[in-house]
Write a protein that holds these residues in place. Sequence first.
Motif, PDB file in Angstrom:
ATOM      1  N   ALA A   9       0.861  -1.318   0.107  1.00 14.65           N
ATOM      2  CA  ALA A   9      -0.058   0.125   0.104  1.00 14.65           C
ATOM      3  C   ALA A   9       0.723   1.230   0.107  1.00 14.65           C
ATOM      4  CB  ALA A   9      -0.906  -0.120   1.098  1.00 14.65           C
ATOM      5  N   TYR A  10       1.925   1.260   0.845  1.00 14.99           N
ATOM      6  CA  TYR A  10       2.914   2.319   0.798  1.00 14.99           C
ATOM      7  C   TYR A  10       3.595   2.532  -0.439  1.00 14.99           C
ATOM      8  CZ  TYR A  10       1.812   3.017   5.883  1.00 14.99           C
ATOM      9  OH  TYR A  10       1.249   3.095   7.105  1.00 14.99           O
ATOM     10  N   VAL A  11       3.891   1.659  -1.147  1.00 17.16           N
ATOM     11  CA  VAL A  11       4.486   1.774  -2.485  1.00 17.16           C
ATOM     12  C   VAL A  11       3.622   2.174  -3.262  1.00 17.16           C
ATOM     13  CG1 VAL A  11       5.306   0.215  -4.373  1.00 17.16           C
ATOM     14  CG2 VAL A  11       6.222  -0.360  -2.304  1.00 17.16           C
ATOM     15  N   ASN A  12       2.491   1.715  -3.555  1.00 14.67           N
ATOM     16  CA  ASN A  12       1.442   2.391  -4.122  1.00 14.67           C
ATOM     17  C   ASN A  12       1.235   4.121  -3.897  1.00 14.67           C
ATOM     18  OD1 ASN A  12       0.885  -0.120  -5.529  1.00 14.67           O
ATOM     19  ND2 ASN A  12      -0.594  -0.423  -4.176  1.00 14.67           N
ATOM     20  N   MET A  13       1.452   4.238  -2.687  1.00 15.01           N
ATOM     21  CA  MET A  13       1.000   5.517  -2.310  1.00 15.01           C
ATOM     22  C   MET A  13       2.152   6.498  -2.635  1.00 15.01           C
ATOM     23  SD  MET A  13      -0.412   5.479   1.695  1.00 15.01           S
ATOM     24  CE  MET A  13      -1.838   4.238   2.105  1.00 15.01           C
ATOM     25  N   ASN A  14       3.540   5.909  -2.599  1.00 16.74           N
ATOM     26  CA  ASN A  14       4.521   6.572  -3.042  1.00 16.74           C
ATOM     27  C   ASN A  14       4.537   7.199  -4.496  1.00 16.74           C
ATOM     28  OD1 ASN A  14       7.864   5.776  -1.885  1.00 16.74           O
ATOM     29  ND2 ASN A  14       5.759   5.752  -0.668  1.00 16.74           N
ATOM     30  N   GLN A  15       3.870   6.185  -5.380  1.00 15.20           N
ATOM     31  CA  GLN A  15       3.718   6.509  -7.031  1.00 15.20           C
ATOM     32  C   GLN A  15       2.696   7.775  -7.161  1.00 15.20           C
ATOM     33  OE1 GLN A  15       2.393   2.639  -8.485  1.00 15.20           O
ATOM     34  NE2 GLN A  15       4.458   1.799  -8.419  1.00 15.20           N
ATOM     35  N   GLN A  16       1.855   7.964  -5.915  1.00 12.47           N
ATOM     36  CA  GLN A  16       1.019   8.996  -6.222  1.00 12.47           C
ATOM     37  C   GLN A  16       1.414  10.303  -5.198  1.00 12.47           C
ATOM     38  OE1 GLN A  16      -3.075   7.308  -5.403  1.00 12.47           O
ATOM     39  NE2 GLN A  16      -2.547   5.486  -6.301  1.00 12.47           N
ATOM     40  N   SER A  17       2.485  10.277  -4.636  1.00 17.15           N
ATOM     41  CA  SER A  17       2.861  11.239  -3.642  1.00 17.15           C
ATOM     42  C   SER A  17       1.783  11.278  -2.536  1.00 17.15           C
ATOM     43  CB  SER A  17       3.187  12.640  -4.169  1.00 17.15           C
ATOM     44  OG  SER A  17       4.182  12.149  -5.473  1.00 17.15           O
ATOM     45  N   GLN A  18       1.455  10.450  -2.107  1.00 15.26           N
ATOM     46  CA  GLN A  18       0.234  10.364  -1.002  1.00 15.26           C
ATOM     47  C   GLN A  18       0.696  10.205   0.288  1.00 15.26           C
ATOM     48  OE1 GLN A  18      -2.779   7.588  -1.997  1.00 15.26           O
ATOM     49  NE2 GLN A  18      -4.096   8.221  -0.108  1.00 15.26           N
ATOM     50  N   TRP A  19       0.564  11.123   1.286  1.00 13.92           N
ATOM     51  CA  TRP A  19       0.941  10.932   2.565  1.00 13.92           C
ATOM     52  C   TRP A  19       0.000  10.317   3.284  1.00 13.92           C
ATOM     53  CZ3 TRP A  19       5.879  11.742   4.935  1.00 13.92           C
ATOM     54  CH2 TRP A  19       5.738  11.714   6.394  1.00 13.92           C
ATOM     55  N   GLN A  20      -0.023   9.206   3.933  1.00 18.09           N
ATOM     56  CA  GLN A  20      -1.313   8.527   4.813  1.00 18.09           C
ATOM     57  C   GLN A  20      -0.727   7.464   5.453  1.00 18.09           C
ATOM     58  OE1 GLN A  20      -4.558   6.716   2.462  1.00 18.09           O
ATOM     59  NE2 GLN A  20      -5.418   5.886   4.288  1.00 18.09           N
ATOM     60  N   GLN A  21      -1.020   7.411   6.778  1.00 18.53           N
ATOM     61  CA  GLN A  21      -0.444   6.552   7.929  1.00 18.53           C
ATOM     62  C   GLN A  21      -1.673   5.482   7.990  1.00 18.53           C
ATOM     63  OE1 GLN A  21       0.704   8.552  11.274  1.00 18.53           O
ATOM     64  NE2 GLN A  21       2.624   9.194  10.604  1.00 18.53           N
ATOM     65  N   LEU A  22      -1.297   4.345   7.746  1.00 19.75           N
ATOM     66  CA  LEU A  22      -2.343   2.904   8.058  1.00 19.75           C
ATOM     67  C   LEU A  22      -2.328   2.589   9.351  1.00 19.75           C
ATOM     68  CD1 LEU A  22      -1.580   1.291   4.512  1.00 19.75           C
ATOM     69  CD2 LEU A  22      -3.337   2.807   5.125  1.00 19.75           C
ATOM     70  N   PRO A  23      -3.246   2.006   9.960  1.00 21.72           N
ATOM     71  CA  PRO A  23      -3.457   1.465  11.219  1.00 21.72           C
ATOM     72  C   PRO A  23      -2.751   0.169  11.208  1.00 21.72           C
ATOM     73  CG  PRO A  23      -5.536   1.439  10.200  1.00 21.72           C
ATOM     74  CD  PRO A  23      -4.823   2.115   9.305  1.00 21.72           C
ATOM     75  N   GLY A  24      -2.278  -0.334  12.189  1.00 19.84           N
ATOM     76  CA  GLY A  24      -1.511  -1.757  12.230  1.00 19.84           C
ATOM     77  C   GLY A  24      -1.845  -2.158  13.492  1.00 19.84           C
TER      78      GLY A  24
END
Length: 317
Positions: free
Chosen positions: A121-136
Amino acid sequence: MAKGNPEVTLNILYRGPVERGHNWQDLFAHHLPQVKWHTWPNVKDKAEIDMLVCWIPPREYQQDYPNLKVIFSVGAGVDQLNIPSVPQHVQVVRMLDPGIQQGMTEFVQMSVLNIHRDTLAYVNMNQQSQWQQLPGVSTAKRRVGIMGLGNLGQAAAVGLQNLGFQVHGWSRNPKSVANMSCFHGNAQLQTFLQRSDILVCLLPLTDETRSILNQQTLSYLPQGASIINVGRGEHIVEQDLIDALNEQHLRYAILDVFAKEPLDTQHPFWQHPQIWVTPHVAAITQNDSAGQALLANVQRYLNNEAMAGLVNLSAGY
């Protein structure tokens, strides 16, 4: 190192990568000089060949090598040998290489952690310059199911337990593994899958396990579960997997093996945002450790001892 029985002469035919073949030939020349090493296709008298070391055997080997006694697979799997076509008098031995075991354990740990920490998910966000923290969640609350409790499956399970994950296993026949809940057979498959937040497939490929991960069995997995396939590509019905991902029933799939390899460049797996493709690299035969394992098995054969990794031809593994 023991030399085996010096009065017995064996002829081994090797078919595979040249560098590996040279390494193993030197190893046998030093430790078992009574073994004559041949490199395919350079064989003067095919009737002399006692043992075949390969991934895929030569075409028509059943007729061409009439005195063949043993086939050694250079990998942990043997389905590529087409077990039903192997003559009943020929023993088949899979590779129990500690290097393969270590590599598989590392790959499964890496893949489970990447899913656990939402790396894809973070790799996909990188491609969109998207800053978002996901719960774990903690590893102690993440349940990992291992399908296939052979040598590799049990090693992978221990590796995941060492990281703190809840691990349980399933096999076609009953097995007991220390410190782990084990399920078996079709009757317990649904219960096993329902408890698997991350499913790791390490099954051998047989008629019974082909297409075992299909629309029905995938539906048994919890909502948001993920799959790691390091068994064989034919274990999964590809369209059923894509549908389960598109319908958001499954979250991720990490796939290292495929029904047809190399994977076609136009295959939908490549561009799917929830799929991570690796090119059959989870566990690669290591020349040094695998050579020692092969040498030890040939010594056992010379000493009339049971070889490690002997395959049940009726079961296919």
